[in-house]
Every structure is written in C-alpha cells, then in structure tokens.
Write a protein that holds these residues in place. Sequence first.
Motif, mmCIF file in Angstrom:
data_model
loop_
_atom_site.group_PDB
_atom_site.id
_atom_site.type_symbol
_atom_site.label_atom_id
_atom_site.label_comp_id
_atom_site.label_asym_id
_atom_site.label_seq_id
_atom_site.Cartn_x
_atom_site.Cartn_y
_atom_site.Cartn_z
ATOM 1 N N SER A 160 0.726 -1.210 0.005
ATOM 2 C CA SER A 160 -0.185 0.020 -0.021
ATOM 3 C C SER A 160 0.912 1.241 0.022
ATOM 4 N N PRO A 161 1.852 1.392 -0.896
ATOM 5 C CA PRO A 161 2.721 2.503 -1.019
ATOM 6 C C PRO A 161 1.950 3.829 -1.236
ATOM 7 N N THR A 162 2.426 5.014 -0.537
ATOM 8 C CA THR A 162 1.853 6.275 -0.931
ATOM 9 C C THR A 162 3.019 7.286 -1.057
ATOM 10 N N TRP A 163 3.188 8.092 -1.808
ATOM 11 C CA TRP A 163 4.382 9.089 -2.118
ATOM 12 C C TRP A 163 4.280 10.241 -1.314
ATOM 13 N N VAL A 197 -1.323 1.488 -5.852
ATOM 14 C CA VAL A 197 -0.634 2.265 -6.505
ATOM 15 C C VAL A 197 -0.578 3.701 -6.046
ATOM 16 N N SER A 198 0.588 4.566 -6.098
ATOM 17 C CA SER A 198 0.312 5.918 -5.790
ATOM 18 C C SER A 198 1.160 6.840 -6.955
ATOM 19 N N TRP A 199 0.726 8.002 -7.376
ATOM 20 C CA TRP A 199 1.431 8.739 -8.531
ATOM 21 C C TRP A 199 2.342 9.604 -7.702
ATOM 22 N N SER A 200 3.498 9.820 -8.139
ATOM 23 C CA SER A 200 4.644 10.772 -7.830
ATOM 24 C C SER A 200 4.229 12.101 -8.008
ATOM 25 N N PRO A 201 4.415 12.955 -7.217
ATOM 26 C CA PRO A 201 3.884 14.457 -7.290
ATOM 27 C C PRO A 201 4.383 15.222 -8.432
ATOM 28 N N ASP A 202 5.450 14.869 -9.210
ATOM 29 C CA ASP A 202 5.869 15.455 -10.594
ATOM 30 C C ASP A 202 5.271 14.910 -11.573
ATOM 31 N N LEU A 219 5.302 6.239 -10.949
ATOM 32 C CA LEU A 219 4.245 5.587 -10.153
ATOM 33 C C LEU A 219 4.837 4.461 -9.420
ATOM 34 N N VAL A 220 4.522 4.434 -7.834
ATOM 35 C CA VAL A 220 5.116 3.444 -7.018
ATOM 36 C C VAL A 220 3.815 2.617 -6.954
ATOM 37 N N TYR A 221 4.382 1.230 -6.855
ATOM 38 C CA TYR A 221 3.204 0.272 -6.719
ATOM 39 C C TYR A 221 3.423 -1.091 -6.000
ATOM 40 N N SER A 222 2.613 -1.765 -5.430
ATOM 41 C CA SER A 222 3.081 -3.107 -4.974
ATOM 42 C C SER A 222 2.346 -4.035 -5.292
ATOM 43 N N ILE A 223 2.776 -5.367 -5.239
ATOM 44 C CA ILE A 223 2.194 -6.430 -5.573
ATOM 45 C C ILE A 223 2.238 -7.549 -4.402
ATOM 46 N N ALA A 224 1.022 -8.010 -3.968
ATOM 47 C CA ALA A 224 1.028 -8.884 -3.018
ATOM 48 C C ALA A 224 0.332 -10.140 -3.144
ATOM 49 N N SER A 225 0.853 -11.310 -2.785
ATOM 50 C CA SER A 225 0.034 -12.342 -2.743
ATOM 51 C C SER A 225 -1.140 -12.112 -1.990
#
Length: 352
Positions: A88-91, A311-316, A320-326
């Motif tokens: 659950s990443p967030t920028w 997923v989370s979008w970068s401020p610029d 994108l930062v995203y995670s994959i989880a089982s």
Amino acid sequence: MPENKNTGTGFRRLSRNRAPGPIDKSKDHYLAAEAKKKPPSLRTLKRTHILGIATAGVLIGGFVVLTIALSPVLVQTTHVCPSGLQGSPTWSPNGKYIAYAAGECGTHIYVMPVAGGSARKVTTGRGQQPAWSPNGRTILYRSPAGFSVVPVGGGNPRLLHSDGGAYGAAWSPDGSRIAFTHGRIGDIFALAFTSTLYVMNSDGSNVRRVLGHSCNPGTPAWSPDGTRLAFTCDNGLYVMRLGDGRLTRIGKGNYAKALHSTAADSATPSWSPDGRTIALASMFGLQLFSADRVEKPKTIVQGALFSAFSVSWSPDGRQLVYSIASTSAGGAASIYVIGANGGQSRLLVSLS
C-alpha cells in the motif's frame, strides 16, 4: 526527515447501527426494508409440504454443521488477514519518500527514501493503508481503533475518528477534509459485504455521508483540485463530482470484489497531478484511465491471478510506485517504481 515546505489491523465485525453518521434510507435502496409476508398457517400445509420442509431442514442442518466444522479455516483466510494490506505505498508530497505498510497484514507503517536506503518504522501499534498529509508532516492510517495520524518522524499517534470498518482514507489537497470508506463484512463466506463513503473535517468532526451502499465504494482518492473523488465499486471505476453528487463510470470491472469480496481487495485509485489521468492497480494489472471520458485503459503492468495491487502517483507526475502482494493470508509484497508511460520497473523494497 525534511518537511515539505510546498504545502503541497485486525478488523472486527461492525453492525450497521454502529456505522459513522446517520444513514438516509430513502436515498439508498440497499437499505430499504423488504415487505414481510405472513407465513401460512401450519393447518393449511399439505402432508407433502410438511415432508418437503422437514427434508429441507435436515439438509440445512447438515450444511450448518459442515460450515461450523470448516469455519476456522474460512475465517482465517477470509477475515483475519485480507490481502492487499502489505505494501500500500504512498508518495510523500515532496517526492522524496515512500510510506508503506509491512508485516503480517500490514502490521506497521514505514517510511523510506525513494532513492533507496534504510526504512524507518513510524508506528508503534498496528497500522495499515497509509496516506500522507498535504503538508508532508503527518501520515494518516487505519489503526485498530479507526483512523489515526502519526508524525512522519514517529511519535505518539492521535485518533481522529473511531471506526471499526475495513477501508482506508485520503486527505483533500488543501488538508481541510478527509474522505474515507466504512465497510462491513457480513459472514464467513464474505457474501454480504456493504460499504459507505464519507467525508469529514481533518480533525475528525462533521462526518457526513456522500454515497451509500448503492455500489459498495472502495477507498477514495481526491482530484488535485479537490472537487472530485475517484473510487472503485463492485461494477467499475467511478468519479464523483462533490458539488452535486454526480457519478460517472469511467471503467468497467469488478474491482471492488475481484477476488474474495473483502475490503482490502478493493483497488484504490490515484490521480495524476494534472488531474487528467487516474491510475488503478488491481488483479487486472496497473492501468491508466482517462479521468474525463470513458475509453479503454492503458495497461503498463500486467496483472496476475491471486495478486493484489496498490498504486500512488509521484508529485511530479513522472513515476508511479506500486506494490504486488499475494492474496494468501499474510502474503508478502514487493514495492516497485515505474515510469508513468510504462517501461522497466525498479524494485524499491521486498517485504518477504
């Protein structure tokens, strides 16, 4: 940890009468009471009817016994540790840090540099589904008691709103409001799930409902101008105009219940900084949708069965930062960074 100067859990069941805020049944047909039919008198039933009822009773009784025997396994995999909570990443608003949840079921909130390096734990108790405040000083997250905030540097958390639901929350761009979704899982088979979307002041006051159970909304995301909310439902990706409540479905798909009908499986969207595109990560992959019109989404990372994304979008707007989880209980996650137009993903951290 530098501050941004640009101002830029285990879940418990909750009965509906404990959901935050009043619910107007007249505006939500899912809550409308069904007319009760008077059952026929036993005297009017024929013998064949009585035998049929008795047979049905035996079958139902056997099913209940089997359900009780299997329920520990079903509850363990469906309710105790829903998928999608790890990662659950967030920028951060200044674009230098990522907050994420790690540990079984997302036990704690961590912060680490996007460029790489050591992560630092900022919560002392269970924390899930983090969201940065617009000023970059605090992180909003779901705690066992509800929605809490903690300083980015760590310290004592503060409970903003008591809530026993199973969804996350998001700050408005100006930091004055918080949108959140309250959810309830009905039974061990997760067949009776309902959710409601709310908005409150940033201090937890003035809670008001903006969408009821008509589509079972997921965790919301604010548009950059603060006038719209994006969220998934059990029949697609929606954008709501807060001024008049108008809903527009910009994507079709069972994003809210793609795998197990659990709250954490609901995909959470992320707006691009220019407000034109919405990123959505689900079992269908990492996709980009137009925020203003219905068109086929662009898939930049392919999905995989039995995987949950966030997923989370970068401020610029460039990454994108995203995670994959089982989606298995306690399934480990990995967090990646990718360009907004796709390309090669870079592993940021593995939570296995």
